[in-house]
Design an enzyme around this catalytic site. Structure first.
Site, mmCIF file in Angstrom:
data_model
loop_
_atom_site.group_PDB
_atom_site.id
_atom_site.type_symbol
_atom_site.label_atom_id
_atom_site.label_comp_id
_atom_site.label_asym_id
_atom_site.label_seq_id
_atom_site.Cartn_x
_atom_site.Cartn_y
_atom_site.Cartn_z
ATOM 1 N N HIS A 83 43.100 -29.548 -39.747
ATOM 2 C CA HIS A 83 42.389 -29.930 -38.520
ATOM 3 C C HIS A 83 43.388 -30.210 -37.388
ATOM 4 O O HIS A 83 43.292 -29.616 -36.299
ATOM 5 C CB HIS A 83 41.541 -31.174 -38.818
ATOM 6 C CG HIS A 83 40.752 -31.675 -37.650
ATOM 7 N ND1 HIS A 83 39.409 -31.410 -37.486
ATOM 8 C CD2 HIS A 83 41.112 -32.414 -36.572
ATOM 9 C CE1 HIS A 83 38.978 -31.968 -36.362
ATOM 10 N NE2 HIS A 83 39.993 -32.584 -35.791
ATOM 11 N N GLU A 84 44.348 -31.062 -37.665
ATOM 12 C CA GLU A 84 45.314 -31.425 -36.622
ATOM 13 C C GLU A 84 46.201 -30.230 -36.269
ATOM 14 O O GLU A 84 46.600 -30.069 -35.114
ATOM 15 C CB GLU A 84 46.148 -32.633 -37.049
ATOM 16 C CG GLU A 84 45.344 -33.899 -37.390
ATOM 17 C CD GLU A 84 44.364 -34.322 -36.303
ATOM 18 O OE1 GLU A 84 44.564 -33.971 -35.127
ATOM 19 O OE2 GLU A 84 43.357 -34.993 -36.650
ATOM 20 N N HIS A 87 44.431 -28.302 -33.659
ATOM 21 C CA HIS A 87 44.733 -28.881 -32.338
ATOM 22 C C HIS A 87 46.156 -28.503 -31.916
ATOM 23 O O HIS A 87 46.418 -28.147 -30.763
ATOM 24 C CB HIS A 87 44.643 -30.407 -32.397
ATOM 25 C CG HIS A 87 43.247 -30.956 -32.441
ATOM 26 N ND1 HIS A 87 42.310 -30.660 -31.481
ATOM 27 C CD2 HIS A 87 42.640 -31.812 -33.313
ATOM 28 C CE1 HIS A 87 41.173 -31.314 -31.763
ATOM 29 N NE2 HIS A 87 41.346 -32.003 -32.874
ATOM 30 N N GLU A 107 38.390 -29.336 -29.890
ATOM 31 C CA GLU A 107 37.804 -29.556 -31.216
ATOM 32 C C GLU A 107 37.396 -28.233 -31.866
ATOM 33 O O GLU A 107 37.411 -28.111 -33.090
ATOM 34 C CB GLU A 107 36.607 -30.510 -31.096
ATOM 35 C CG GLU A 107 36.109 -31.062 -32.407
ATOM 36 C CD GLU A 107 37.034 -32.114 -33.036
ATOM 37 O OE1 GLU A 107 38.059 -32.488 -32.407
ATOM 38 O OE2 GLU A 107 36.747 -32.547 -34.166
#
Lengths: 500, 500
Positions: free
Chosen positions: B261-262, B265, B291
């Site tokens: 997830h990070e 980003h 997101e």
């Protein structure tokens, strides 16, 4: 007094931006991913530019002028006005473009040095150094000086010191420490240096270092210990002081003394007065005095016999058996061996200062245009031969070994030896004030020693000049004889010399 | 065009100071010693004040006015003028006193929340929330809006989005994802969730996470992975992007999906155009689009079958035998389990969005004064029952679980689900453009996918609004049907549902 309040608010803002720059600098050396260097350089240049703008703005100049002539300032306020005036006058003389160019050169120089040094490529590094020398010469001319352009640079690190005053301080080293070193080299007694190269894992080294740093008083709730290529200590606030070391499995004492050294700096940083933070009154007075604190804990305390009477058993425990055969006397001698070597940061308490003399002299010659950067390697090697009798096999271990010139820090090196001299003078006075000093160290009671330093050095901030501070702390103006006396006593006994 | 150059220099300075604040924020959450918090707060407040001063100065306003009317700006320049005008107008409408009051409320709210939440003490937290709601209502009135004061708040996080447009986007979730969830809950098929709780050491978790992050394209020479209480990603430059995760020995996949997830980003951050950095043109367009990037890699790719066809053997290797009995199908099902739960950040791809709907609807009612803060816990619990069929046992696991309302971040939550919707729409288009997408994923060839996102999303910066950006990338205006379609396909097959 409204004018003072406005002035101090401005001063605090400048100090706070400097603190932010300090954290960014720490990050750059310990955390930043490699590709981030260029962007970080630009960010730090902007910050320096803003600080410069605020530190040179006419409103500050006006306030300083009025406050300098005002009555009724208390000593803390007067110190802030005096020191900010000094900084204002210095900064006002330097155009913003030069400051920004120096900040860029500082960042780029370090990046190139990091690349060139392991490749032993002085030709790749030389252009940065030329740029830095040129920028520092320009700086000196703009700042002005009485005798020697070098004075203007030295003043940035050791306010009020000059080439002449420093030379006078260093004279006992040339006159007495050199014969002492010759006597040591002629001695038939030798320590067993193999004690220093018994492997210990970085994890155990770290734990042992932290144990001692905590005992001497470093607060890990208000600080950290990390790893970096070169050990350093930086702080953005007494509650946020960060030191670093590096671990060599085969030379565990190297990281340990680095931790003691940086913790000495750190104790100074943690001991500054929070109520005066971000103002000169709550700032360390000079690099020389800062170094006196690190050297005090690293050498005066950390290389003393009573210290190792306490810590050798702890070290033996860390080694889990592999050090049990070592006697205190042998170990104490080993950590105090005196041996000419190539690398400054690995040097002992005597030879270290010749590394500094060499750099101090070469810096002077570069700034005065008496030597060209291209000729620096051979000049370096000649001085190494003269002072220490050894020939560097390459420039990586010679002229390129330190980062200082890469970041333009010319005038910085002498403060290291000034620190040694101050530390010896402080130790001499502490021995008078704490007669059972050795017992206190042996018992791990460092609180009394730390409180002595807190009260006479740390909490004083920039209330006095460094020379005045040392004089008030010890009753004597700073001079190099205490250090030479300390060396003669310690090494005379270790190497069984009959000194005249 | 001199005026533009001056404007962009000013803009870059503001952006650079924001970047510095970003690094300080990262440091605060990952490195700072505990006692440093107060000083850091003061330093960051100074930085925010400086940024606000520069971002609202009349010179910038004048330049923006002239540039908005100027001819001959290229699209990049026009985007910078448009976005800076938007920010300037917003900032200019808010008096300094309100900004300062909000900053105080933000800090105090978080402090009180941190204390009240573990004590399950909503009464202690309610005054902060009332204050934040009141301040955000005031903010909305000052900023202005057409239909709904909530629009003015949402606009800060998802520029140009409104309550109405967001509601329209969310409609398919209400209409189709709710019946899908009911069908799943009625299914007799269940994954073996115990696969997710086999212990793995943090060191191995870290190595496995880095392996995948590298393969999908995160550049560790231009970024880092650290540990923090809550995973996040922050960047000060495309060459310095820092993500965090946390390690639970007993739930290794949690840290792994957090890293994916990070890293999503982070890939966006590393993909921004360096030539436009510190200006809107080189900045991410909205929280929703940000997101979408994290959800794309975490879920669309990272929870796909071909992904685990590649990574399950690697995970088995990391486990060193303790995972060898696990089949791909069982594992794929386990990481895609759908189970209503209390906690948003632990929710699966379906139920997550009901957590968001609930918050979005309550925020709207609070800002429009249709519900009082004191009635919030019961309203929360009623909606939890309605959407997910569960009753929170206390407010700590209910209305007080998130930090967002404590810091006044009203209008933030909907961007999380917007991200899910955008991600599904991007995936739909990528499948058309890269027909062998699944094979590429299975072979670890992520370069084509990343380049697709780089070109259509990352490098576009703020050139277009988020809605326009998604439309240009996919050929369709953003809408929620792609996501619902994705959920129905994936979960219909996993839970063997016969969906109408």
């Amino acid at each position: 007094m409204k004018l003072y309040d406005q002035f101090i608010e401005r001063t605090r803002k400048i100090g706070m931006l400097r603190a932010i720059g300090g954290t960014l600098g720490w990050d750059m050396k310990t955390q930043m991913p490699p590709k981030g260097a260029e962007a970080r350089g630009e960010q730090m240049a902007l910050l320096s530019g803003l600080i410069h703008e605020m530190a040179t703005c006419p409103e500050l100049g006006d306030a300083l002028k009025k406050l300098s002539e005002a009555d009724g300032l208390n000593p803390d306020q007067a110190a802030n006005v005096r020191e900010m005036s000094r900084m204002y006058d210095r900064a006002a003389k330097l155009p913003k473009s030069l400051i920004e160019e120096k900040t860029r050169a500082r960042a780029e120089g370090q990046t190139i040095w990091k690349d060139a040094r392991p490749k032993n490529d002085f030709a790749a590094f030389a252009p940065c150094l030329k740029r830095n020398v040129k920028l520092q010469r320009e700086t000196a001319e703009l700042l002005g000086y009485d005798d020697n352009p070098y004075d203007a640079l030295l003043d940035a690190y050791e306010p009020n010191a000059t080439n002449a005053s420093t030379n006078a301080m260093f004279d006992p080293i040339r006159k007495e420490a050199k014969p002492l070193l010759d006597a040591i080299l002629g001695s038939s007694v030798r320590p067993d240096e193999s004690l220093l190269t018994r492997p210990l894992s970085p994890r155990k080294q770290r734990r042992f270092g932290i144990l001692a740093a905590k005992e001497i008083g470093f607060d890990f709730e208000a600080g950290r210990l990390d790893v970096s290529a070169h050990p350093f200590c930086s702080g953005s606030h007494p509650n946020d002081v960060r030191m670093t070391t590096r671990y060599d499995v085969n030379y565990p004492l190297s990281s340990f003394f680095a931790v003691l050294h940086e913790a000495g700096h750190g104790l100074y940083g943690q001991g500054l007065l929070t109520e005066h933070i971000y103002t000169p009154r709550g700032r360390s007075v000079s690099l020389g005095v800062h170094e006196s604190q690190s050297r005090f804990w690293e050498n005066s305390v950390g290389r003393s016999r009573p210290f190792w009477k306490r810590y050798l058993p702890k070290l033996k425990k860390a080694y889990g058996g592999a050090f049990d055969d070592v006697s205190l006397d042998d170990f104490y001698f080993a950590v105090n061996r005196a041996t000419p070597g190539l690398i400054r940061v690995e040097a002992d308490e005597i030879t270290y200062n010749f590394h500094i003399l060499l750099r101090f002299e070469l810096e002077n010659e570069m700034i005065n245009g008496r030597i060209e950067v291209d000729d620096l390697p051979s000049a370096w090697n000649a001085k190494m031969r003269g002072y220490l009798g050894i020939d560097p096999p390459n420039d990586a271990m010679g002229v390129m070994q330190d980062i200082h010139w890469a970041f333009g820090g010319i005038g910085y090196f002498p403060t290291y030896t000034l620190g040694n001299l101050y530390a010896a003078q402080l130790l001499w006075k502490i021995r008078q004030d704490i007669p059972d000093l050795d017992d206190e160290i042996e018992r791990g009671n460092f609180a009394g020693i730390l409180e002595w330093l807190r009260e006479r050095i740390h909490r004083q901030g920039m209330l006095y000049s460094s020379a005045e501070l040392i004089k008030r702390a010890t009753g004597e103006p700073p001079n190099g004889s205490y250090f030479v006396h300390y060396l003669r006593e310690k090494y005379g006994s270790l190497y069984r010399l009959s000194l005249s």
